[in-house]
Design a protein around this motif. Structure first.
Motif, mmCIF file in Angstrom:
data_model
loop_
_atom_site.group_PDB
_atom_site.id
_atom_site.type_symbol
_atom_site.label_atom_id
_atom_site.label_comp_id
_atom_site.label_asym_id
_atom_site.label_seq_id
_atom_site.Cartn_x
_atom_site.Cartn_y
_atom_site.Cartn_z
ATOM 1 N N ALA A 1 49.182 18.293 55.232
ATOM 2 C CA ALA A 1 49.506 17.082 55.984
ATOM 3 C C ALA A 1 50.036 17.417 57.370
ATOM 4 O O ALA A 1 50.894 18.290 57.528
ATOM 5 N N PHE A 2 49.493 16.723 58.366
ATOM 6 C CA PHE A 2 49.900 16.890 59.764
ATOM 7 C C PHE A 2 49.713 18.333 60.245
ATOM 8 O O PHE A 2 50.448 18.811 61.092
ATOM 9 N N SER A 3 48.751 19.032 59.664
ATOM 10 C CA SER A 3 48.402 20.426 60.000
ATOM 11 C C SER A 3 49.511 21.430 59.708
ATOM 12 O O SER A 3 49.492 22.550 60.224
ATOM 13 N N PRO B 1 47.670 11.358 63.433
ATOM 14 C CA PRO B 1 46.731 12.472 63.219
ATOM 15 C C PRO B 1 45.454 11.998 62.509
ATOM 16 O O PRO B 1 45.484 11.083 61.694
ATOM 17 N N THR B 2 44.359 12.618 62.834
ATOM 18 C CA THR B 2 43.071 12.285 62.225
ATOM 19 C C THR B 2 43.152 12.560 60.721
ATOM 20 O O THR B 2 43.762 13.531 60.291
ATOM 21 N N PHE B 3 42.554 11.693 59.926
ATOM 22 C CA PHE B 3 42.660 11.785 58.468
ATOM 23 C C PHE B 3 41.316 11.450 57.839
ATOM 24 O O PHE B 3 40.352 11.153 58.535
ATOM 25 N N PHE C 1 38.737 9.903 60.358
ATOM 26 C CA PHE C 1 39.322 8.645 60.818
ATOM 27 C C PHE C 1 40.338 8.978 61.897
ATOM 28 O O PHE C 1 41.283 9.724 61.658
ATOM 29 N N HIS C 2 40.165 8.403 63.073
ATOM 30 C CA HIS C 2 41.024 8.717 64.215
ATOM 31 C C HIS C 2 41.550 7.419 64.825
ATOM 32 O O HIS C 2 40.773 6.498 65.086
ATOM 33 N N THR C 3 42.860 7.352 65.021
ATOM 34 C CA THR C 3 43.465 6.154 65.610
ATOM 35 C C THR C 3 43.923 6.376 67.042
ATOM 36 O O THR C 3 44.111 5.428 67.769
ATOM 37 N N GLY C 4 44.149 7.617 67.411
ATOM 38 C CA GLY C 4 44.675 7.916 68.729
ATOM 39 C C GLY C 4 46.180 8.051 68.727
ATOM 40 O O GLY C 4 46.762 8.736 69.555
#
Length: 169
Positions: A63-65, A135-137, A129-132
């Protein structure tokens, strides 16, 4: 709630079958979507869906790299062990949990298992999935989050019902 000897009861079997069916179905969908996303979003392609974009990213950590500098076998071993623990807990607790709690645990397990399988294939998890602003998931991460929310809601509802029963006695 059901007693400890409920492992062989019809309710226990139904709860465990539900856990397995939901887990397998959700994990299968996540694992089917992942290569489709890889292909559709290759070469830096982004698809804008308003507040959400489809954009390819890879995560070698968790999670979160977190842990992205660790060797793949370490991350895979830890996440597989945690996933196995979640599966064992969900299997054992299914007979005494509510329907919502069983489905929540199945979603958590399915998300974790799909990410472990994805990581086992090529050493990283595919995110899309990217929101900006977050983090991308991926779909498996969505299962994990929704499963946790559903499980917490189920446990809070059960706790409230038990408190109401005790106060009316």
């Amino acid at each position: 709630m059901t007693g400890a000897g409920a492992g062989g009861s019809a309710r226990a079997r139904r709860s465990r079958r539900l856990f397995v069916a939901v887990s397998v179905a959700l994990a299968a969908v996540a694992l089917i979507v992942e290569p489709i996303a890889r292909q559709a979003l290759s070469a830096g392609r982004t698809i804008d869906l308003g507040p959400l974009q489809l954009k390819l990213a890879y995560n070698t950590g968790v999670a979160f790299s977190l842990g992205n500098q660790l060797p793949t076998w370490v991350v895979l071993s830890i996440t597989a062990g945690i996933t196995a623990g979640i599966g064992a807990y969900a299997w054992r607790s299914a007979p005494i949990n509510s329907l919502a709690a069983v489905v929540g645990l199945a979603a958590i397990f399915a998300g974790a298992a799909a990410n472990v399988i994805d990581r086992a294939v090529d050493g990283k998890v595919t995110d899309y999935f990217h929101t900006g602003w977050w983090p991308t998931f991926n779909l498996a991460d969505t299962y994990l989050t929704c499963g946790v929310v559903l499980l917490i809601a189920a446990l809070l509802l059960e706790s409230t019902r038990e408190s109401e029963k005790e106060s009316s006695s």
